[in-house]
Each structure stands twice: as structure tokens, then as C-alpha cells.
Design an enzyme around this catalytic site. Structure first.
Site, short mmCIF file in Angstrom:
data_model
loop_
_atom_site.label_atom_id
_atom_site.label_comp_id
_atom_site.label_asym_id
_atom_site.label_seq_id
_atom_site.Cartn_x
_atom_site.Cartn_y
_atom_site.Cartn_z
N THR A 128 19.18 -5.45 10.63
CA THR A 128 20.00 -5.04 11.78
C THR A 128 21.15 -6.01 12.01
O THR A 128 21.04 -7.21 11.68
CB THR A 128 19.11 -4.99 13.05
OG1 THR A 128 19.94 -4.93 14.20
CG2 THR A 128 18.23 -6.23 13.18
N ASP A 129 22.24 -5.50 12.60
CA ASP A 129 23.36 -6.38 12.95
C ASP A 129 22.96 -7.40 14.03
O ASP A 129 23.65 -8.40 14.23
CB ASP A 129 24.58 -5.57 13.41
CG ASP A 129 24.32 -4.69 14.63
OD1 ASP A 129 23.16 -4.59 15.09
OD2 ASP A 129 25.30 -4.10 15.14
N LYS A 157 13.60 -10.27 12.98
CA LYS A 157 14.31 -9.59 11.88
C LYS A 157 15.07 -10.61 11.03
O LYS A 157 15.14 -10.50 9.80
CB LYS A 157 15.27 -8.53 12.42
CG LYS A 157 14.60 -7.35 13.11
CD LYS A 157 13.75 -6.48 12.16
CE LYS A 157 14.60 -5.66 11.21
NZ LYS A 157 13.75 -4.73 10.41
#
Ligand code: NAD
Ligand code: TYD
Length: 339
Positions: A128-129, A157
């Protein structure tokens, strides 16, 4: 045609995983998928009811953090692993981070460890960003932006991304990491902004906007994420990271007003509530590397895709009424008080 025909997909009963499996089977006639999913509160086998009987699809219920279960299911029969399985909601990670570490960090390491002992030649980590942290009003996340996660979710993450990287450098596993911006589309669990607000508005319930409502996300329609994942699998260079974004920066209040307009409702449902702790202000993705090196680009216009998404929730009340459980209500009650 794909050179990766036998895919071990984890978390395929969730929002993006189910859309990806549907997309991959529809766009690659030679692909077979085994979906390995724990069926947490966010996993719903109904999300794939339409392809359940496709002979190219099979399902095994299991936990990616359970070494034996993964070893039993993940054999030399597979060409690639695509890891969607995760705890994904920032607000839940603020209430209790434990499961985020178990699934997102330990689970990823277990998958990598089993994968490296098989003939699997590609491992795609769906990241994810949010691992990059928060932007001010200018600038974009590139693949070179330092990792600076701010929530227990994004930290888990980011930790997973580093473990994935290490399995490439240390063991030569053929890993690729994708980091995508906020997705929207059908089958998204109504704890995330867009499905929560659409389904609340349909029931004439308040829409709880955090803080001043001016936090910005870069939205992408889920099928554009799926096409990027296939491109990363088939054309990505091992060891590389690819940022994926729709190039649709919108503030939360803009999204809210667009949803209300699509439903023909007025702004009286908007309810400003206290801000999320540590709330990231702005995400914006520079996806030039994916566009250049993977030959990928998003195909859906934001306005049309948002309208189609709103329509999907309008047309599928049974789906979202079932998943909007008591647990969800209790959780919001605890966090934000009664609405
Ligand atoms: P989701 O919460 O809708 O679904 C997660 C799925 O993973 C569920 O089916 C759940 O049952 C399964 N799962 C959870 N723990 C598991 C475990 N221990 N073992 C096996 N399965 C397990 O999530 P999503 O929004 O579809 O996100 C999928 C992936 O994409 C995640 O890795 C997330 O970090 C990433 N991502 C999401 C977004 C977004 O906007 N939703 C954006 C970028 C990246
Ligand atoms: P969310 O969908 O949870 O995704 P993420 O936090 O991973 O970006 O939230 C998107 C944005 O919407 C984020 O700025 C938080 C905000 N938000 C609200 O204002 N109210 C809500 O009830 C939710 C769920 C999110």
C-alpha cells in the site's frame, strides 16, 4: 496468455482479492487460481459466488500465519503466489494492533518461507502507498520515498515489505511488490469510507467525517489495480517495487458530496466527528515507473467508476445488509459514540 498459469492467491475472499480473481479468470483463459483465505470478518465467500463453479477456481480455508496449513496447500503445483491476505482497516489497527502483526508480518514471512521451498517462481506482495506515511499539500510518493508508516496498519505493511525484500536478496526468491493507493468498487467491506458512506446514506444514517474532512486520498477503481497486479506478475522485474495510483486526488468531503449527489441526497447527513488519531493528511502516487516499465495505465474515469460503484451498492442491498453486522456497529459506537 500468461507464463504464470497456476496462481496461489491469498485473501481472495476480501474486496481486492475477489475482484482480482474475477478479473484474472476473465482476462487470462489459461489461468487457474487456488484461493487461500482465513475468512475473517472481512472475508466473504459470497464475493465469488459467480465463479465458484468455474473449474479453474478452487478454495481452501486457511491462515497464512499457520505454517502447516500453508505447507499443505502451497506445493510445487503453483507458478506464483499473490498475497492479498491482510488485516486492512486503519481504525481497527488503532483499537488493537495484535492481529495486524500476526497476519501482515508473521503471515507474510510464513508464506515467503514456504514459497521459497517450492518451485514457485514469482511472489507478488500487495502492499500500500500508506507505507510512505503522509504528504503535505505538494509532492508525490515515488518508489524511492523513504518508508515512514504512521499507523499500526501501515507499519505492519511496511515491515512485511522489508521481509519480502530480504527474501529476494538473501534467498533469490522472485519477488515483486506493488504499492497501490485507495481502491474503490464492488464488494468493499462497509467499514471503508466509500462503501460505509454509500450504505449509511441509503439507510438515511449519518456519514461520520473525521476531523475537517479535508484529508486527501488518491483513488483508483479496483479493476485498474487488478490489471496492474497482472502486469506486475507478468512483466515486473524481480526485486522491484511498483507504485500504482489512479491519479484521482480527492478530499474526503468531496467524495462524500459526490456520493450524496449520486444518491440524490443532501448534505444534512454529513456529521463531523473527532479526528482519527495520527490521521495521515494526504496520499498521492507517482505511478510513472509502472506506466513505463509495465506498460500499464488505469482505464476507468473516476466519476464514471464512482457512479457505477454507488449503483452496485444500490442494486445489492442483501450483500451489504448481511455484512454490516452487529460487530461493526459496536465498533463504531466505541470509537465515535452514537450517531
Ligand atoms: P479486505 O480486508 O477486504 O480483505 C482481506 C482478506 O484477507 C479477507 O478475505 C480475509 O479473510 C483475508 N485474511 C485476513 N487475514 C488472513 C489470514 N491470516 N490468512 C488468510 N487470509 C486472511 O482487504 P482488501 O481491501 O481487499 O486489501 C487486500 C490487500 O490489498 C491488503 O494486503 C491491503 O493491504 C492491500 N491494499 C488495499 C488497499 C485498499 O484500498 N483497500 C489499497 C492498497 C493496498
Ligand atoms: P479508509 O477508507 O479507512 O482508508 P485509509 O484510511 O486506509 O485511507 O479512509 C479513507 C479516508 O476517509 C481517510 O482519510 C479516513 C476517512 N474516513 C472518514 O472520514 N470517516 C470514516 O468513517 C472512515 C471509515 C474514513
Amino acid at each position: 496468455m500468461s507464463s504464470y498459469k497456476r496462481l496461489f492467491v491469498t485473501g481472495g475472499c476480501g474486496f481486492i482479492g475477489s475482484n482480482f480473481i474475477r478479473y484474472a479468470l476473465a482476462n487470462r483463459s489459461d489461468v487457474h487460481v487456488l484461493n487461500f483465505d482465513k475468512l475473517t470478518y472481512a472475508g466473504n465467500a459470497e464475493n465469488l459466488a459467480d465463479i465458484e463453479s468455474d473449474e479453474r477456481y478452487s478454495f481452501v480455508r486457511g491462515d497464512i500465519a499457520d505454517r502447516k496449513a500453508v505447507s499443505d496447500a502451497l506445493s510445487d503445483d503453483f507458478d506464483a503466489v499473490i498475497n492479498f491476505a491482510a488485516e486492512t482497516h486503519v481504525d481497527r489497527s488503532i483499537l488493537d494492533a495484535g492481529e495486524f502483526i500476526t497476519t501482515n508480518v508473521l503471515g507474510t514471512q510464513v508464506l515467503l518461507e514456504v514459497a521459497r521451498q517450492t518451485s514457485v517462481s514469482r511472489y507478488v506482495q500487495i502492499s500500500t502507498d500508506e507505507v510512505y506515511g503522509s504528504l503535505g499539500s505538494t509532492g508525490y510518493f515515488t518508489e524511492k520515498t523513504p518508508l515512514a508508516p504512521n499507523s499500526p496498519y501501515s507499519a505492519s505493511k511496511a515491515a512485511a515489505d522489508l521481509i519480502v525484500r530480504s527474501y529476494h536478496h538473501t534467498f533469490g526468491l522472485g519477488v515483486v511488490i506493488t504499492r497501490c493507493s485507495n481502491n474503490f468498487g464492488p464488494y468493499q467491506f462497509p467499514e471503508k469510507l466509500i462503501p460505509l458512506f454509500v450504505t449509511n446514506a441509503l439507510a438515511d444514517e449519518k456519514l461520520p467525517l473525521y476531523g475537517d474532512g479535508l484529508n486527501v486520498r488518491d483513488w483508483i477503481y479496483v479493476d485498474d489495480h487488478s490489471s496492474a497486479i497482472l502486469a506486475a506478475l507478468e512483466r515486473g522485474t524481480v526485486g522491484e517495487v511498483y507504485n500504482i495510483g489512479g491519479g484521482n486526488e480527492r478530499s474526503n468531503v468531496e467524495i462524500t458530496r459526490a456520493i450524496l449527489a449520486a444518491l440524490g441526497k443532501d448534505g444534512s447527513l454529513i456529521h463531523f466527528v473527532k479526528d482519527r488519531p495520527g490521521h495521515d493528511r494526504r496520499y498521492a502516487i507517482d505511478s510513472q515507473k509502472a506506466r513505463r516499465d509495465l506498460g500499464w495505465k488505469p482505464l476507468h474515469s473516476f466519476g464514471d467508476a464512482l457512479e457505477a460503484t454507488v449503483r452496485w451498492y444500490v442494486d445489492n442491498p442483501t450483500w451489504w445488509q448481511r455484512v454490516k453486522s452487529g460487530e461493526y456497529r459496536d465498533y463504531y459506537q466505541k470509537q465515535y459514540g452514537s450517531r
